[in-house]
Scaffold this active site. Structure first.
Site, PDB file in Angstrom:
ATOM      1  N   LYS A  91       0.768  -0.938   0.083  1.00  0.00           N
ATOM      2  CA  LYS A  91       0.028   0.086   0.049  1.00  0.00           C
ATOM      3  C   LYS A  91       0.616   1.174   0.008  1.00  0.00           C
ATOM      4  CE  LYS A  91      -4.252   1.110   0.661  1.00  0.00           C
ATOM      5  NZ  LYS A  91      -5.615   0.433  -0.196  1.00  0.00           N
ATOM      6  N   GLY A 189     -26.652   2.186   2.784  1.00  0.00           N
ATOM      7  CA  GLY A 189     -25.798   3.132   1.439  1.00  0.00           C
ATOM      8  C   GLY A 189     -25.453   2.353  -0.085  1.00  0.00           C
ATOM      9  N   GLY A 191     -23.894   3.744  -2.713  1.00  0.00           N
ATOM     10  CA  GLY A 191     -23.639   4.685  -3.837  1.00  0.00           C
ATOM     11  C   GLY A 191     -22.815   3.478  -4.648  1.00  0.00           C
ATOM     12  N   VAL A 193     -21.143   0.474  -5.122  1.00  0.00           N
ATOM     13  CA  VAL A 193     -21.440  -0.810  -4.822  1.00  0.00           C
ATOM     14  C   VAL A 193     -22.809  -0.949  -4.557  1.00  0.00           C
ATOM     15  CG1 VAL A 193     -20.961  -2.883  -2.907  1.00  0.00           C
ATOM     16  CG2 VAL A 193     -18.691  -0.830  -4.057  1.00  0.00           C
TER      17      VAL A 193
HETATM   18  P1  NAD Z   1     -19.418   5.503  -2.520  1.00  0.00           P
HETATM   19  O1  NAD Z   1     -18.794   6.582  -2.257  1.00  0.00           O
HETATM   20  O2  NAD Z   1     -20.141   5.367  -3.482  1.00  0.00           O
HETATM   21  O3  NAD Z   1     -21.087   4.881  -1.315  1.00  0.00           O
HETATM   22  C1  NAD Z   1     -20.945   5.072  -0.241  1.00  0.00           C
HETATM   23  C2  NAD Z   1     -22.469   5.208   0.242  1.00  0.00           C
HETATM   24  O4  NAD Z   1     -23.058   5.357   1.705  1.00  0.00           O
HETATM   25  C3  NAD Z   1     -23.381   6.964  -0.050  1.00  0.00           C
HETATM   26  O5  NAD Z   1     -24.178   7.018  -1.405  1.00  0.00           O
HETATM   27  C4  NAD Z   1     -23.396   7.823   0.830  1.00  0.00           C
HETATM   28  O6  NAD Z   1     -24.085   8.895   0.588  1.00  0.00           O
HETATM   29  C5  NAD Z   1     -23.686   6.562   1.597  1.00  0.00           C
HETATM   30  N1  NAD Z   1     -23.353   6.823   2.918  1.00  0.00           N
HETATM   31  C6  NAD Z   1     -22.203   7.483   3.861  1.00  0.00           C
HETATM   32  N2  NAD Z   1     -22.260   8.020   5.344  1.00  0.00           N
HETATM   33  C7  NAD Z   1     -23.425   6.591   4.722  1.00  0.00           C
HETATM   34  C8  NAD Z   1     -24.403   6.422   6.393  1.00  0.00           C
HETATM   35  N3  NAD Z   1     -24.714   6.908   7.700  1.00  0.00           N
HETATM   36  N4  NAD Z   1     -26.087   5.568   6.454  1.00  0.00           N
HETATM   37  C9  NAD Z   1     -25.965   4.920   5.246  1.00  0.00           C
HETATM   38  N5  NAD Z   1     -25.242   5.931   3.966  1.00  0.00           N
HETATM   39  C10 NAD Z   1     -24.369   6.511   3.950  1.00  0.00           C
HETATM   40  O7  NAD Z   1     -18.484   4.435  -1.966  1.00  0.00           O
HETATM   41  P2  NAD Z   1     -18.939   2.944  -2.721  1.00  0.00           P
HETATM   42  O8  NAD Z   1     -17.691   2.390  -3.310  1.00  0.00           O
HETATM   43  O9  NAD Z   1     -20.532   1.854  -2.363  1.00  0.00           O
HETATM   44  O10 NAD Z   1     -18.074   2.196  -1.287  1.00  0.00           O
HETATM   45  C11 NAD Z   1     -18.776   1.160  -0.408  1.00  0.00           C
HETATM   46  C12 NAD Z   1     -18.305   0.680   0.733  1.00  0.00           C
HETATM   47  O11 NAD Z   1     -17.601  -1.215   0.562  1.00  0.00           O
HETATM   48  C13 NAD Z   1     -17.132   1.480   1.401  1.00  0.00           C
HETATM   49  O12 NAD Z   1     -17.161   1.099   2.762  1.00  0.00           O
HETATM   50  C14 NAD Z   1     -15.628   1.203   0.880  1.00  0.00           C
HETATM   51  O13 NAD Z   1     -14.578   1.374   1.625  1.00  0.00           O
HETATM   52  C15 NAD Z   1     -16.197   0.340   0.647  1.00  0.00           C
HETATM   53  N6  NAD Z   1     -15.146  -1.262  -0.387  1.00  0.00           N
HETATM   54  C16 NAD Z   1     -16.236  -0.958  -1.677  1.00  0.00           C
HETATM   55  C17 NAD Z   1     -15.523  -1.256  -3.095  1.00  0.00           C
HETATM   56  C18 NAD Z   1     -15.380  -0.775  -4.594  1.00  0.00           C
HETATM   57  O14 NAD Z   1     -15.010  -1.717  -5.398  1.00  0.00           O
HETATM   58  N7  NAD Z   1     -16.301   0.149  -4.634  1.00  0.00           N
HETATM   59  C19 NAD Z   1     -14.187  -2.296  -3.169  1.00  0.00           C
HETATM   60  C20 NAD Z   1     -14.267  -2.803  -1.506  1.00  0.00           C
HETATM   61  C21 NAD Z   1     -14.271  -1.943  -0.353  1.00  0.00           C
END
Ligand code: NAD
Length: 354
Positions: A91, A189, A191, A193
């Site tokens: 990392k 959430g 977002g 994912v």
């Molecule tokens: P993202 O930023 O696109 O989406 C996160 C969503 O969570 C947003 O819509 C945000 O408004 C919402 N959110 C924030 N605080 C909140 C709360 N208190 N209650 C409800 N919703 C809330 O992120 P993502 O890429 O969708 O990733 C989501 C999670 O998965 C993160 O923890 C990330 O570290 C993990 N993750 C993502 C990936 C990837 O490929 N994107 C891979 C491994 C792990």
């Protein structure tokens, strides 16, 4: 550009750091012209060159950046090993504010330092870093993933797919069937994912309870999937078969675990358990928890395998296999009376020959 560090690193800081775990190589890099200050931590290359994202964050001091690099690189060793990738864990963290300090020149300077490591560390996107930034890194090194030339694009759809497969594996273990027709899933959430996961769950016949602090995302899910909106603060306690945390870390803690109504917790968020004790508390309540780094590996699989010439179906196949890995974890956890995350760690260590 970067503020001088409030706390300098002492000479023995790396070996004394709480997160030091026999890391093979820790490199401090700087570039006077661009102000680059970064730490690249290579934890373990037993399975292959180390792969892990580059994070840009305004750390308060160098010691904080070092601790984060050590912790995150070790996590990547376990994640890559358990995902069946022939890659080690590494990392990089750049000490800067991504909104103010990031320039193409800074990213190029970082790329030049990655190049000096001769492929022992392969970098990719993480918090604060975009595909465009990685294009700048790629001008100085070939040891980079997640650019348009090497990537399949956004890794999130693969993360959603892996979580979906993990939910099916957990359902089979707890309910005796992977069929999700009529199952209620609370997705916290919506977002990249979480929304993609909702699409897959909806197509599989699940009933969705959705929550997000960003209201337009909730409205979109209600319209697209006939989902019911719930308060984000109550997503873990609403009556549901499955709770899928896809927003925040630390969501499984002393306060929330006793309130969970679902029999399965399986979602994408990183670091869901606030402490190891919370994993034991879930087990004591007979709630099956899918270890986060096992179930959310679809993204890293797509980044790792998406080299020029790689077929998307190979990435898909490896991502779907997350379900089988989780089934093995759940069965062994039952047999050995351990928590799934203890077994996930053990299985990763076995692959590393420890
Ligand atoms: P993202 O930023 O696109 O989406 C996160 C969503 O969570 C947003 O819509 C945000 O408004 C919402 N959110 C924030 N605080 C909140 C709360 N208190 N209650 C409800 N919703 C809330 O992120 P993502 O890429 O969708 O990733 C989501 C999670 O998965 C993160 O923890 C990330 O570290 C993990 N993750 C993502 C990936 C990837 O490929 N994107 C891979 C491994 C792990």
């Amino acid at each position: 550009m970067n503020a001088p560090f409030a706390t300098p690193i002492s000479r023995s800081a790396v070996f004394d750091d709480v997160e030091f775990s026999d890391h093979e190589n820790v490199v401090f890099v700087s570039d006077r012209k661009t102000g680059l200050k970064a730490v690249i931590a290579i934890h373990d290359t037993t399975l292959g060159p180390s792969l892990g994202g580059c994070r840009i964050w305004p750390y308060a001091n160098a010691a904080e950046a070092l601790t984060d690099a050590l912790r995150l690189s070790r996590g990547m060793t376990y994640k890559n090993a358990l995902a069946g990738l022939d890659l080690g864990g590494g990392k990089a963290v750049i000490i800067a504010d991504p909104r103010k300090d990031k320039t193409p020149e800074l990213m190029e300077a970082f790329g030049a330092h990655v190049e000096r490591l001769s492929g022992n560390y392969i970098t990719a996107e993480d918090v604060g870093v975009s595909t465009e930034d990685m294009e700048a890194v790629a001008r100085k090194t070939a040891h980079v993933r997640g650019t348009t030339a090497t990537g399949l694009g956004d890794p999130s759809p693969y993360t959603s797919l892996g979580v979906f497969e993990g939910i099916k594996a957990a359902s089979r273990h707890v309910f005796g069937t992977a069929d999700l027709t009529g199952r209620t899933v609370s997705v916290q959430g919506l977002g990249h994912v979480g929304f993609g996961l909702c699409e897959l769950l909806h197509a599989a016949g699940a009933k969705l309870l959705v929550s997000d602090i960003h209201v337009p995302a909730v409205l979109k899910a209600m319209e697209a999937f006939g989902a019911t909106a719930v308060d984000p603060a109550e997503a873990h306690m609403v009556p549901a078969d499955i709770f899928a945390p896809c927003a925040l870390g630390g969501i499984l803690n002393e306060r929330t675990v006793p309130q969970i109504s679902a029999r399965v917790v399986a979602g994408a968020a990183n670091n869901q358990l606030l402490t190891a004790h919370d994993g034991i508390a879930l087990k004591d309540r007979s709630i099956l928890y899918a270890p986060d780094y096992a179930i959310n590996a679809g993204g890293v699989i797509s980044i790792a395998l998406a080299t020029p010439g790689c077929q998307a179906d190979r990435v898909r196949e490896k991502t779907v296999a997350i379900g089988e890995t989780l089934s093995r974890i759940f069965e062994r956890a039952d047999r050995e009376r351990k928590t799934p995350e203890q077994i996930a760690d053990t299985m990763a260590e076995e692959r590393l020959g420890r």
